[in-house]
Motif scaffolding. Structure first.
Motif, PDB file in Angstrom:
ATOM      1  N   PHE A 506       0.854  -1.194   0.000  1.00 17.04           N
ATOM      2  CA  PHE A 506       0.000   0.000   0.000  1.00 17.04           C
ATOM      3  C   PHE A 506       0.885   1.236   0.000  1.00 17.04           C
ATOM      4  O   PHE A 506       1.754   1.378   0.869  1.00 17.04           O
ATOM      5  CB  PHE A 506      -0.882   0.033   1.249  1.00 17.04           C
ATOM      6  CG  PHE A 506      -1.962  -1.012   1.244  1.00 17.04           C
ATOM      7  CD1 PHE A 506      -3.162  -0.786   0.582  1.00 17.04           C
ATOM      8  CD2 PHE A 506      -1.785  -2.223   1.904  1.00 17.04           C
ATOM      9  CE1 PHE A 506      -4.156  -1.749   0.580  1.00 17.04           C
ATOM     10  CE2 PHE A 506      -2.777  -3.191   1.910  1.00 17.04           C
ATOM     11  CZ  PHE A 506      -3.974  -2.956   1.243  1.00 17.04           C
ATOM     12  N   ARG A 507       0.661   2.092  -0.971  1.00 14.16           N
ATOM     13  CA  ARG A 507       1.391   3.354  -0.950  1.00 14.16           C
ATOM     14  C   ARG A 507       0.502   4.388  -0.266  1.00 14.16           C
ATOM     15  O   ARG A 507      -0.662   4.546  -0.643  1.00 14.16           O
ATOM     16  CB  ARG A 507       1.687   3.822  -2.373  1.00 14.16           C
ATOM     17  CG  ARG A 507       2.292   5.208  -2.302  1.00 14.16           C
ATOM     18  CD  ARG A 507       2.583   5.845  -3.593  1.00 14.16           C
ATOM     19  NE  ARG A 507       1.420   6.196  -4.367  1.00 14.16           N
ATOM     20  CZ  ARG A 507       1.523   6.580  -5.634  1.00 14.16           C
ATOM     21  NH1 ARG A 507       2.696   6.595  -6.231  1.00 14.16           N
ATOM     22  NH2 ARG A 507       0.456   6.922  -6.298  1.00 14.16           N
ATOM     23  N   THR A 508       1.036   5.092   0.720  1.00 11.44           N
ATOM     24  CA  THR A 508       0.198   6.075   1.421  1.00 11.44           C
ATOM     25  C   THR A 508      -0.154   7.210   0.452  1.00 11.44           C
ATOM     26  O   THR A 508       0.452   7.368  -0.606  1.00 11.44           O
ATOM     27  CB  THR A 508       0.898   6.641   2.673  1.00 11.44           C
ATOM     28  OG1 THR A 508       2.088   7.295   2.254  1.00 11.44           O
ATOM     29  CG2 THR A 508       1.216   5.542   3.665  1.00 11.44           C
ATOM     30  N   LEU A 509      -1.133   7.976   0.886  1.00 12.03           N
ATOM     31  CA  LEU A 509      -1.743   9.013   0.052  1.00 12.03           C
ATOM     32  C   LEU A 509      -0.704   9.870  -0.684  1.00 12.03           C
ATOM     33  O   LEU A 509       0.157  10.480  -0.062  1.00 12.03           O
ATOM     34  CB  LEU A 509      -2.600   9.883   0.971  1.00 12.03           C
ATOM     35  CG  LEU A 509      -3.515  10.897   0.324  1.00 12.03           C
ATOM     36  CD1 LEU A 509      -4.451  10.224  -0.657  1.00 12.03           C
ATOM     37  CD2 LEU A 509      -4.318  11.616   1.399  1.00 12.03           C
ATOM     38  N   ASP A 510      -0.827   9.865  -2.015  1.00 13.03           N
ATOM     39  CA  ASP A 510       0.072  10.689  -2.827  1.00 13.03           C
ATOM     40  C   ASP A 510      -0.771  11.763  -3.498  1.00 13.03           C
ATOM     41  O   ASP A 510      -1.250  11.592  -4.609  1.00 13.03           O
ATOM     42  CB  ASP A 510       0.765   9.807  -3.874  1.00 13.03           C
ATOM     43  CG  ASP A 510       1.733  10.603  -4.739  1.00 13.03           C
ATOM     44  OD1 ASP A 510       1.917  11.807  -4.487  1.00 13.03           O
ATOM     45  OD2 ASP A 510       2.295  10.021  -5.680  1.00 13.03           O
ATOM     46  N   ILE A 511      -1.006  12.842  -2.786  1.00 15.76           N
ATOM     47  CA  ILE A 511      -1.791  13.931  -3.372  1.00 15.76           C
ATOM     48  C   ILE A 511      -0.929  15.167  -3.543  1.00 15.76           C
ATOM     49  O   ILE A 511       0.220  15.205  -3.132  1.00 15.76           O
ATOM     50  CB  ILE A 511      -3.038  14.289  -2.531  1.00 15.76           C
ATOM     51  CG1 ILE A 511      -2.623  14.401  -1.076  1.00 15.76           C
ATOM     52  CG2 ILE A 511      -4.158  13.331  -2.768  1.00 15.76           C
ATOM     53  CD1 ILE A 511      -3.494  15.288  -0.291  1.00 15.76           C
ATOM     54  N   LEU A 605      11.504   5.765  -4.323  1.00 15.24           N
ATOM     55  CA  LEU A 605      12.613   6.602  -4.770  1.00 15.24           C
ATOM     56  C   LEU A 605      12.133   7.300  -6.041  1.00 15.24           C
ATOM     57  O   LEU A 605      12.047   6.693  -7.103  1.00 15.24           O
ATOM     58  CB  LEU A 605      13.839   5.730  -5.025  1.00 15.24           C
ATOM     59  CG  LEU A 605      15.177   6.447  -5.129  1.00 15.24           C
ATOM     60  CD1 LEU A 605      16.317   5.508  -4.810  1.00 15.24           C
ATOM     61  CD2 LEU A 605      15.389   7.118  -6.467  1.00 15.24           C
ATOM     62  N   GLU A 606      11.736   8.557  -5.873  1.00 18.44           N
ATOM     63  CA  GLU A 606      11.147   9.295  -6.990  1.00 18.44           C
ATOM     64  C   GLU A 606      11.878  10.603  -7.256  1.00 18.44           C
ATOM     65  O   GLU A 606      11.513  11.350  -8.155  1.00 18.44           O
ATOM     66  CB  GLU A 606       9.668   9.593  -6.712  1.00 18.44           C
ATOM     67  CG  GLU A 606       8.868   8.348  -6.392  1.00 18.44           C
ATOM     68  CD  GLU A 606       7.378   8.602  -6.342  1.00 18.44           C
ATOM     69  OE1 GLU A 606       6.732   8.520  -7.392  1.00 18.44           O
ATOM     70  OE2 GLU A 606       6.863   8.891  -5.244  1.00 18.44           O
ATOM     71  N   THR A 607      12.848  10.885  -6.405  1.00 17.56           N
ATOM     72  CA  THR A 607      13.652  12.087  -6.629  1.00 17.56           C
ATOM     73  C   THR A 607      15.115  11.634  -6.671  1.00 17.56           C
ATOM     74  O   THR A 607      15.516  10.772  -5.873  1.00 17.56           O
ATOM     75  CB  THR A 607      13.492  13.088  -5.469  1.00 17.56           C
ATOM     76  OG1 THR A 607      13.945  12.467  -4.272  1.00 17.56           O
ATOM     77  CG2 THR A 607      12.067  13.529  -5.289  1.00 17.56           C
ATOM     78  N   ASN A 629       8.044   7.130 -13.036  1.00 18.42           N
ATOM     79  CA  ASN A 629       7.378   8.254 -13.715  1.00 18.42           C
ATOM     80  C   ASN A 629       7.897   9.569 -13.149  1.00 18.42           C
ATOM     81  O   ASN A 629       8.239  10.490 -13.884  1.00 18.42           O
ATOM     82  CB  ASN A 629       5.862   8.188 -13.517  1.00 18.42           C
ATOM     83  CG  ASN A 629       5.288   6.859 -13.942  1.00 18.42           C
ATOM     84  OD1 ASN A 629       5.840   6.187 -14.809  1.00 18.42           O
ATOM     85  ND2 ASN A 629       4.182   6.467 -13.335  1.00 18.42           N
ATOM     86  N   ASP A 630       7.915   9.638 -11.831  1.00 17.39           N
ATOM     87  CA  ASP A 630       8.406  10.865 -11.213  1.00 17.39           C
ATOM     88  C   ASP A 630       9.928  10.965 -11.319  1.00 17.39           C
ATOM     89  O   ASP A 630      10.457  12.025 -11.619  1.00 17.39           O
ATOM     90  CB  ASP A 630       7.974  10.937  -9.743  1.00 17.39           C
ATOM     91  CG  ASP A 630       6.589  11.547  -9.616  1.00 17.39           C
ATOM     92  OD1 ASP A 630       6.375  12.614 -10.220  1.00 17.39           O
ATOM     93  OD2 ASP A 630       5.726  10.953  -8.958  1.00 17.39           O
ATOM     94  N   LEU A 631      10.598   9.838 -11.096  1.00 18.65           N
ATOM     95  CA  LEU A 631      12.068   9.909 -11.113  1.00 18.65           C
ATOM     96  C   LEU A 631      12.561  10.432 -12.467  1.00 18.65           C
ATOM     97  O   LEU A 631      13.451  11.275 -12.544  1.00 18.65           O
ATOM     98  CB  LEU A 631      12.672   8.525 -10.838  1.00 18.65           C
ATOM     99  CG  LEU A 631      14.198   8.547 -10.712  1.00 18.65           C
ATOM    100  CD1 LEU A 631      14.634   9.375  -9.508  1.00 18.65           C
ATOM    101  CD2 LEU A 631      14.784   7.151 -10.621  1.00 18.65           C
ATOM    102  N   ASP A 639       8.604  17.775 -17.416  1.00 22.16           N
ATOM    103  CA  ASP A 639       7.283  17.586 -16.829  1.00 22.16           C
ATOM    104  C   ASP A 639       6.537  16.407 -17.469  1.00 22.16           C
ATOM    105  O   ASP A 639       6.307  16.398 -18.677  1.00 22.16           O
ATOM    106  CB  ASP A 639       6.513  18.904 -17.052  1.00 22.16           C
ATOM    107  CG  ASP A 639       5.196  18.941 -16.315  1.00 22.16           C
ATOM    108  OD1 ASP A 639       4.741  17.874 -15.876  1.00 22.16           O
ATOM    109  OD2 ASP A 639       4.646  20.047 -16.181  1.00 22.16           O
ATOM    110  N   ARG A 640       6.141  15.423 -16.666  1.00 25.94           N
ATOM    111  CA  ARG A 640       5.460  14.253 -17.223  1.00 25.94           C
ATOM    112  C   ARG A 640       4.064  14.566 -17.742  1.00 25.94           C
ATOM    113  O   ARG A 640       3.440  13.758 -18.418  1.00 25.94           O
ATOM    114  CB  ARG A 640       5.399  13.135 -16.167  1.00 25.94           C
ATOM    115  CG  ARG A 640       4.558  13.474 -14.949  1.00 25.94           C
ATOM    116  CD  ARG A 640       4.768  12.491 -13.808  1.00 25.94           C
ATOM    117  NE  ARG A 640       3.740  11.465 -13.767  1.00 25.94           N
ATOM    118  CZ  ARG A 640       3.515  10.675 -12.715  1.00 25.94           C
ATOM    119  NH1 ARG A 640       4.266  10.785 -11.625  1.00 25.94           N
ATOM    120  NH2 ARG A 640       2.567   9.776 -12.733  1.00 25.94           N
ATOM    121  N   GLU A 641       3.545  15.761 -17.366  1.00 28.48           N
ATOM    122  CA  GLU A 641       2.209  16.165 -17.795  1.00 28.48           C
ATOM    123  C   GLU A 641       2.246  17.032 -19.047  1.00 28.48           C
ATOM    124  O   GLU A 641       1.210  17.371 -19.592  1.00 28.48           O
ATOM    125  CB  GLU A 641       1.561  17.018 -16.699  1.00 28.48           C
ATOM    126  CG  GLU A 641       1.264  16.300 -15.435  1.00 28.48           C
ATOM    127  CD  GLU A 641      -0.027  15.536 -15.534  1.00 28.48           C
ATOM    128  OE1 GLU A 641      -1.005  16.112 -16.013  1.00 28.48           O
ATOM    129  OE2 GLU A 641      -0.024  14.357 -15.168  1.00 28.48           O
TER     130      GLU A 641
HETATM  131 MG    MG Z   1       5.087   9.079  -8.385  1.00 24.76          MG
END
Ligand code: MG
Ligand code: PEP
Length: 748
Positions: A506-511, A605-607, A629-631, A639-641
């Protein structure tokens, strides 16, 4: 407004309606209309030009020009005065046509003797259908009232075109909604689908554009506006409004609903002979035309609101709600301007595909479409104008392309592609029980990503060893308030039940960033992707994080619990989050509750910074999962968006692969289990290269497990690593060409 012209336009409309009411074939009907208009307006010429295709206008009927030119004379959009009217969607009114910019002489029509020219666009809700023209020998400008009368007639013609009034037997006079259309949008979710259009908001059909009795029509309009105002007031006092943005939209609604100008314009149109619904639609057409021209995004949004309001009013007037009673076709493909995540989830898996005119890769609807594995194309311009309920449609989510009413050959080729994909899927199904074992003997663990209860059945179907990433934010995004601890605990518990003992991380809330909760105060951040998001929010506002951790602990009572924290940039953040989890477990223990049998605590590990964390971080973490995706977005600062840059850098770029290799090495030094759970894990070639760099666990969309496993079982990873190293040595920018070439040489 002078009384005379009022009756002029009304008289014209009445005659038009009588003409339309007389049974006739398409061409005959158009001929009668041009004759009637020329007669009523006492002008020598009246002509109707309709679009043959997107950019060609054709003279379809005329009174006064050479009849032999009908269906012969054509012009491009923007060409001549007629083409200019169509292109700019604005009337041209001149007493000296040959002197006008862009005038084009067309000898076949014999038109050089006509000086006065008045052309108005035939359009419906921003959709160009053609041009209506009157001309006369006398060099004079047509009066404002004459222009108005002709515009109103053009609008009624547009309505009738929509209703198919000009489609003759076997002769399509208007190509509207019949020809194949190719729309290029963007990929929201990969996959292909063939089906029939199901409009989320069906087009309102105005069957009676002409009003007999203005008094009666005014009364209908005022009653509908009153109803609209009440419904907006009810929405505003309703409990659903929780955030400022929503409130602002409703305020704008209220402002328009009470605006005298808006109402007055519609009332004037009714006085001039339109029915109430036609008056609303005319106003809506004007709004849409303005929408296309306003550069300011804020104003454009407000015009959007006004457009929505007109839609509501039209639905009240015509009684045509969202539920028109029409049956959903088989294999429905949902077409909408935009849709909320909860609404999309309600349609659920019965949809074969989704096409949105707006939307974004990270929008909540896209998140849901991805979770449901439904092909999604976003930014499909004009799709809601072009598509009619029941139209055949092909959705190519891989290319971000939509074929509406496709030609047989296109549909055939598309079906072949789908069949090939289905065949491949059935081939993959036969691998389900087999391990992802490379020919060199290395075994890889393949897990799936999930975010909904509905995803869990894929666990058995795909052959995944477990859920490597359970994104918990969907439950938060789909509600209009923070979910309660009990609700979450029950859901997580059901997830664990259906996993039947397989591991679920479970990944905790990523907002924050692209994922904004409807009930969270919007943060006006200059760069939300690098802003207050994920674990940063969790640590600064620990209430929600603690509540979620408690729910997880309770759900896992008596069984193992795996939790990972998103977007950890520093060891200290991980330590703090880990402490929070352990202290919640301690509290549960003191309260005498049953505890999880074991607890694994990992970090995403996203940064890039976390890759350089002290050795003690890697020792402390029970596991590390690369959020690719973030890394990748932070590694390349792309920017991934942002469509402009998101595909600019290759995952197989030597520098990125090198970086992944270093992370794998650091984890290996401390024996810290490492996985990769970004989208690239589900792309077979990328997955292979990640494995070659040292990854042994990948988590991906369930549908990707088959293709990835298939490829792993074909190759020798040590050989692949040598290919990658050689390419790097040789100074390649990306290893892709070398890997592709090597793969092509591998036995099938
Ligand atoms: Mg991410
Ligand atoms: C990632 O960043 O790779 C990841 C798995 O998390 P998300 O896509 O939800 O940001």
């Amino acid at each position: 407004m002078p009384e005379r012209s009022e009756s002029e336009s009304r008289k014209l409309l009445r005659r038009l309606r009588d003409t339309l009411a007389t049974p006739a074939k398409g061409q005959e009907r158009l001929d009668r209309i041009t004759h009637m208009i020329a007669d009523s307006m006492r002008t020598e010429v009246c002509s109707i030009y309709l679009f043959r295709d997107e950019s060609t206008l054709e003279l379809c009927a005329t009174e006064g020009l050479n009849p032999g030119a009908v269906h012969q004379t054509r012009m491009r959009l923007g060409e001549g005065l007629v083409g200019r009217v169509a292109k700019t969607s604005t009337p041209i009114n001149t007493g000296n046509a040959p002197a006008e910019r862009g005038f084009r002489f067309m000898p076949e029509t014999g038109e050089e003797i006509y000086s006065a020219f008045l052309g108005v666009p035939i359009q419906r809700l921003g959709e160009r259908l053609g041009v209506l023209v009157v001309q006369s020998k006398t060099a004079r400008q047509y009066s404002d009232d004459e222009v108005y009368a002709l515009e109103v007639v053009a609008m009624v013609l547009a309505e009738m075109t929509e209703l198919g009034a000009f489609i003759g037997e076997g002769e399509a006079l208007s190509a509207l909604h019949q020809q194949p259309v190719l729309i290029r949008g963007l990929t929201g979710q990969e996959g292909s689908a063939e089906g029939r259009v199901w409009l989320h908001e069906p087009r309102v059909v105005v069957a009676n554009p002409v009003g007999d009795d203005p008094k009666k029509e005014l009364k209908r309009l005022n009653k509908a506006v009153e109803e609209l105002r009440l419904s907006v007031d009810a929405m505003m006092s309703g409990s659903e409004i929780v955030d400022k943005d929503h409130q602002q939209v409703l305020e704008t609604y209220r402002m328009f609903a009470n605006s005298r100008g808006w109402l007055r314009r519609m009332e004037e149109d009714i006085q001039r002979g339109l029915s109430a619904e036609a008056a609303v639609e005319k106003e809506q057409s004007t709004t849409r035309a303005r929408m296309g021209q306003v550069p300011d995004p804020y104003l454009r949004e407000r015009l959007h609101d006004l457009d929505d309001l007109s839609n509501r009013l039209l639905r009240i007037l015509t009684g045509q709600g969202r539920d028109t009673g029409a049956a959903m076709p088989e294999n429905p493909v949902l077409v909408a301007r935009n849709i909320g995540p909860a609404e999309l989830l309600e349609y659920g898996r019965k949809l074969k595909g989704v096409v949105l005119e707006e939307g974004s890769v990270g929008s909540h609807a896209a998140v849901v479409a991805r979770a449901l594995a439904i092909p999604l194309v976003i930014h499909a311009e004009r799709i809601t104008t072009e598509a009619l309920n029941g139209d055949a449609i092909l959705v190519d989510g891989d290319q971000g392309v939509v074929h509406l009413r496709p030609e047989d050959t296109v549909a055939g080729a598309f079906r072949d592609k789908i069949a090939m994909q289905a065949e491949a899927q059935s081939r993959y199904a036969s691998l389900r029980e087999l391990p992802a074992l490379a020919t060199c003997g290395t075994q890889i663990s393949l897990h799936m990503n999930a975010g909904l209860m509905a995803d869990l059945p894929s666990l058995a179907g795909s052959g995944a060893e477990g859920v490597g990433l359970f994104r918990t934010e969907l439950q938060f995004l789909l509600r209009s308030r923070v979910p309660r601890r009990g609700e979450l605990a029950a859901l997580y518990s059901r997830v664990l039940d259906s996993a039947k003992g397989k591991r679920v991380v479970f990944r905790t809330l990523d907002i924050g960033s692209d994922k904004v909760l409807p009930y969270m105060k919007p943060q006006d951040e200059p760069n939300p992707a690098m802003g207050w998001r994920a674990i940063r929010v969790g640590l600064d506002k620990p209430g929600v994080m603690r509540m979620q951790l408690q729910a997880l602990i309770r759900a896992a009572a008596g069984r193992p619990l795996s939790v990972m924290f998103p977007f950890v940039a520093q060891m200290s953040e991980f330590e703090a989050a880990r402490r929070a989890l352990l202290s919640e477990i301690e509290r549960e223990r003191r309260a005498g509750h049953v505890l999880p049998t074991s607890t694994e605590i990992g970090a995403m590990l996203e940064t890039p910074s976390l890759a350089f964390a002290p050795r003690s971080f890697f020792e402390l973490a029970d596991f590390v999962s690369i959020g690719g995706n973030d890394l990748k977005q932070f590694f390349f600062a792309a920017d991934r968006e942002n469509e402009r840059v998101r595909r600019r850098y290759d995952t197989l770029d030597v520098s990125f692969l090198d970086f992944i290799g270093r992370i794998a090495d650091r984890c290996a030094e401390t024996n810290t289990p490492l996985s990769f759970c970004g989208e690239d894990a589900g792309r077979p070639i990328e997955a292979l290269c990640l494995i070659a760099m040292g990854l042994r666990t990948l988590s991906m969309r369930p549908a990707s497990i088959g293709p990835v496993k298939h490829l792993i079982r074909r190759v020798n990873l040590a050989e692949l690593r040598a290919v990658i190293d050689d390419a790097r040595e040789a100074g390649a920018l990306t290893v892709r060409p070398a890997v592709m070439e090597w793969l092509a040489r591998q036995p099938m």
